[in-house]
Design a protein around this motif. Structure first.
Motif, short mmCIF file in Angstrom:
data_model
loop_
_atom_site.label_atom_id
_atom_site.label_comp_id
_atom_site.label_asym_id
_atom_site.label_seq_id
_atom_site.Cartn_x
_atom_site.Cartn_y
_atom_site.Cartn_z
N UNK A 21 0.81 -1.21 0.00
CA UNK A 21 0.00 0.00 0.00
C UNK A 21 0.85 1.27 0.00
N UNK A 22 1.88 1.34 0.89
CA UNK A 22 2.63 2.59 1.01
C UNK A 22 3.93 2.34 1.77
N UNK A 23 4.83 3.32 1.70
CA UNK A 23 6.08 3.31 2.46
C UNK A 23 6.30 4.72 2.99
N UNK A 24 6.74 4.84 4.27
CA UNK A 24 6.94 6.17 4.83
C UNK A 24 8.41 6.56 4.78
N UNK A 25 8.72 7.76 5.29
CA UNK A 25 10.09 8.29 5.20
C UNK A 25 11.07 7.50 6.03
N UNK A 26 10.59 6.71 7.00
CA UNK A 26 11.47 5.89 7.83
C UNK A 26 11.65 4.49 7.25
N UNK A 27 10.96 4.17 6.17
CA UNK A 27 11.07 2.85 5.57
C UNK A 27 10.03 1.86 6.06
N UNK A 28 9.10 2.29 6.91
CA UNK A 28 8.02 1.41 7.35
C UNK A 28 7.03 1.21 6.21
N UNK A 29 6.42 0.04 6.19
CA UNK A 29 5.52 -0.33 5.10
C UNK A 29 4.09 -0.47 5.59
N UNK A 30 3.15 -0.07 4.75
CA UNK A 30 1.74 -0.45 4.91
C UNK A 30 1.46 -1.53 3.88
N UNK A 31 0.96 -2.67 4.36
CA UNK A 31 0.65 -3.77 3.45
C UNK A 31 -0.77 -4.24 3.70
N UNK A 32 -1.39 -4.74 2.64
CA UNK A 32 -2.66 -5.43 2.76
C UNK A 32 -2.40 -6.91 2.85
N UNK A 33 -2.99 -7.56 3.84
CA UNK A 33 -2.73 -8.98 4.10
C UNK A 33 -4.04 -9.66 4.44
N UNK A 34 -4.30 -10.80 3.80
CA UNK A 34 -5.58 -11.49 3.99
C UNK A 34 -5.44 -12.77 4.80
N UNK A 35 -4.49 -12.78 5.73
CA UNK A 35 -4.31 -13.97 6.57
C UNK A 35 -5.55 -14.34 7.36
N UNK A 36 -6.39 -13.35 7.69
CA UNK A 36 -7.62 -13.62 8.43
C UNK A 36 -8.75 -14.12 7.53
N UNK A 37 -8.51 -14.08 6.22
CA UNK A 37 -9.55 -14.43 5.26
C UNK A 37 -10.16 -13.22 4.60
N UNK A 38 -9.90 -12.02 5.15
CA UNK A 38 -10.38 -10.76 4.58
C UNK A 38 -9.21 -9.78 4.65
N UNK A 39 -8.89 -9.12 3.57
CA UNK A 39 -7.70 -8.27 3.54
C UNK A 39 -7.79 -7.10 4.52
N UNK A 40 -6.76 -6.99 5.37
CA UNK A 40 -6.65 -5.94 6.37
C UNK A 40 -5.31 -5.22 6.22
N UNK A 41 -5.16 -4.07 6.92
CA UNK A 41 -3.93 -3.31 6.86
C UNK A 41 -3.00 -3.73 8.00
N UNK A 42 -1.74 -3.92 7.67
CA UNK A 42 -0.70 -4.18 8.65
C UNK A 42 0.47 -3.24 8.38
N UNK A 43 1.22 -2.93 9.43
CA UNK A 43 2.45 -2.16 9.27
C UNK A 43 3.63 -3.09 9.52
N UNK A 44 4.64 -3.00 8.66
CA UNK A 44 5.88 -3.76 8.81
C UNK A 44 7.01 -2.76 9.01
N UNK A 45 7.68 -2.80 10.16
CA UNK A 45 8.74 -1.82 10.41
C UNK A 45 10.03 -2.26 9.73
N UNK A 46 11.06 -1.42 9.83
CA UNK A 46 12.31 -1.67 9.10
C UNK A 46 13.02 -2.93 9.59
N UNK A 47 12.69 -3.40 10.79
CA UNK A 47 13.28 -4.63 11.31
C UNK A 47 12.47 -5.86 10.96
N UNK A 48 11.36 -5.66 10.24
CA UNK A 48 10.53 -6.79 9.83
C UNK A 48 9.44 -7.15 10.81
#
Length: 594
Positions: free
Chosen positions: A14-41
């Motif tokens: 979805x997006x990346x911020x100035x610190x390198x954090x990511x917004x991703x859509x993930x459907x692990x629950x069965x319905x796509x939701x937003x998660x943030x992934x920081x620079x350390x994973x």
């Protein structure tokens, strides 16, 4: 096996911020939701809705995220905010909510959000800027049309808008001065132009367009605000290109689409080639319909979505400085089956000497002689070399799967995607007959060939059964069009204005629309049919499925309809896919048996 394939989770960027954090859509629950992934994973869940998230963007200079989400697949996007300064799951706060209308998140800028909405008259889409501090809205564009792409200049003086409204697939690019509302035409409808990506140069002196202006293939062009001229930046006469300028003005990310496989490369902003981006072979490094690549604010990183026929979607972060990629996958991602295979690419001669591109997926043992021809929607979409669990499952069942890009498909140039416009509609159906005639050359029993398709692909399934009843053994129609007339009469108002350009106008082309409608040839259909539809479909109304099923039932043609009350144009929820598709597979198993 099908259940496990359908349950494989997918990611999109979805997006990346100035610190390198990511917004991703993930459907692990069965319905796509937003998660943030920081620079350390490390992962953090940001939403836990009962409905899918369509988009999410960071607000620069803050820890605020804007989220677009709908209800029951109705595509009426609503905008909400998330404050990420606290711990745990943040509260979703309404920002722009009115479930009678569509609101599409365009951009999040310092202190404001840009979105499009059809709330003025339900047909035209206006561009609105919302001040996050004061809650005040200002309309930047209300000139009408189906607005497909919007990008505001970095200095906020200008907005570039692309809108449909010309013949067939033609789009128009407009430059709007934010302070005065003055509009300058960049390309006109008479130019027969399709416009893809749009991105501004950081000094707001010009904007880059991916467009086929004055050419057959998409190229990266620059529109200069000083000279008001379009000039070529990167072009390739044999491949469609798209480009994204980096925010620092140093680089240009370029995608090249070659027969459904999309490669990426880094260029200088003037178009000079720098280096390819190292991606796994045989897939797509940009899935443009859902998730364009995104640059970080400093131009140091790109985040993108990758997929291939043997890998579900995941996210890749690319570093410009060291030209290396880092893969981002869900921490609980299961192991993939080890027998998934890439397709073979071929060409099928059609009735008029044209050649139809096809991807052929074969079981490892050669299959049982049956075939499923899987047709994409659109019609101006393209079957690409991306993950599709249905294809993998059909191959596992023993079917050879043929995936064509019939005339009218994108990805093969302007001439090809124009060959099915208006009264040429049935020529694309004739491509299906050519594929059927070609099947013995790949070891398939023509008597055991079925059609499968969704949306416009569903129309192609019904048209194949109706206009070529002697050829096809069965059909699976997902959210398909039974009658071009009733579809145009009953679809959402904003969709009608777009689709009449492609299919024909009710006021002037009704006779042809009627003649090209499978429902009006229902007496010819003898093959059994399996139909899947969402009750909230805003594009192809449920009535399309209901009327073809009722007509076939009256004629004692085997037909079954599955309707899902919490879905729209397709099945977005895993629980519904796990219910519907095994039944469709069992249907094909029965009717394609030797």
């Amino acid at each position: 096996m099908l259940q496990s394939l359908l349950a494989l989770p997918a990611l999109i960027a979805f997006d990346i911020d100035s610190e390198g954090r990511l917004l991703v859509g993930y459907d692990g629950s069965g319905i796509r939701q937003v998660h943030e992934v920081d620079v350390d994973g490390n992962w953090r869940a940001l939403t836990a809705l009962g409905e899918r998230v369509l988009a999410a963007k960071y607000v620069p200079g803050s820890r605020t995220v804007i989220v677009e989400h709908d209800t029951g697949g109705d595509e009426r996007g609503q905008l909400s905010t998330l404050d990420l300064t606290g711990e745990g799951l943040p509260e979703l706060l309404p920002l722009v909510h009115d479930d009678r209308y569509l609101h599409h998140l365009i951009a999040a800028r310092h202190g404001r959000v840009l979105f499009t909405t059809n709330r003025r008259n339900e047909v035209d889409f206006d561009l609105v800027a919302l001040d996050l501090g004061h809650g005040l809205e200002s309309v930047l564009y209300d000139g009408g049309g189906f607005v497909s792409t919007v990008d505001a200049s970095p200095d906020d003086r200008w907005v570039l808008v692309t809108r449909g409204g010309g013949p067939a697939n033609s789009e128009q690019a407009l430059l709007i001065e934010a302070a005065t509302g003055a509009v300058t035409e960049v390309t006109g409808f008479d130019d027969q132009v399709f416009i893809g990506t749009v991105s501004w140069l950081p000094d707001s002196s010009g904007v880059l367009l991916s467009a086929d202006f004055d050419r057959d293939r998409l190229a990266v062009l620059r529109y200069d605000l000083g000279t008001r001229a379009l000039t070529e930046v990167v072009a390739d006469g044999k491949r469609d290109l798209a480009g994204w300028a980096s925010p620092d003005g140093e680089h240009l990310l370029v995608s090249a689409n070659e027969d459904g496989e999309v490669a990426l490369a880094l260029h200088r902003i003037d178009g000079e080639f720098v280096a390819p981006i190292d991606l796994p072979p045989g897939g797509c490094g940009a899935i443009l319909v859902e998730s364009d690549p995104r640059w970080s604010a400093d131009g140091g990183h790109v985040v993108l979505t990758y997929s291939s026929p043997i890998e579900p979607q995941y996210v890749i972060r690319y570093s410009v400085a060291d030209q290396e990629t880092v893969t981002v996958k869900a921490p609980d991602a299961p192991e993939l089956p080890d027998d998934l295979r890439h397709p073979v690419t071929d060409r099928v001669p059609s009735f008029d000497g044209e050649e139809v591109p096809v991807f052929v997926f074969r079981p490892a043992d050669g299959g049982d002689g049956s075939a499923v021809v899987l047709v994409h929607g659109g019609p101006e979409w393209q079957s690409s070399k991306i993950w599709n669990p249905l294809i993998a499952g059909l191959v596992e069942e023993g079917h050879t799967v043929v995936v064509p890009n019939v005339r009218g498909s994108s990805g093969y140039g302007k001439r090809w995607y124009s060959l099915d416009d208006r009264d040429l509609r049935l020529d694309s159906v004739r491509d299906l007959a050519a594929i059927h005639a070609w099947l013995p050359s790949i070891g398939v029993d023509q008597r055991r060939a079925a059609l499968w398709g969704g949306s416009y692909g569903g129309y192609m399934v019904l048209a194949g059964l109706a206009f070529q009843p002697e050829l096809w053994a069965a059909g699976v129609d997902i959210v398909g069009i039974a009658s071009l007339v009733t579809f145009l009469e009953n679809t959402s108002a904003y969709r009608r204005t777009v689709r009449e350009r492609e299919y024909g106008y009710l006021a002037t082309d009704r006779e042809f629309l009627t003649a090209a409608s499978p429902l009006n040839r229902v007496d010819a259909i003898t093959a059994p049919l399996f139909v899947i539809h969402g009750a909230n479909d805003p594009r192809v109304p449920l009535s399309e499925a209901e009327q073809i099923v009722a007509a076939l039932a009256e004629r004692d043609v085997p037909c079954r309809l599955l309707v899902y009350p919490d879905e729209g144009h397709g099945l977005s929820k895993r629980k519904n896919r796990l219910d519907a598709f095994p039944q469709a597979f069992a249907f094909l198993r029965e009717h394609l048996a030797s």
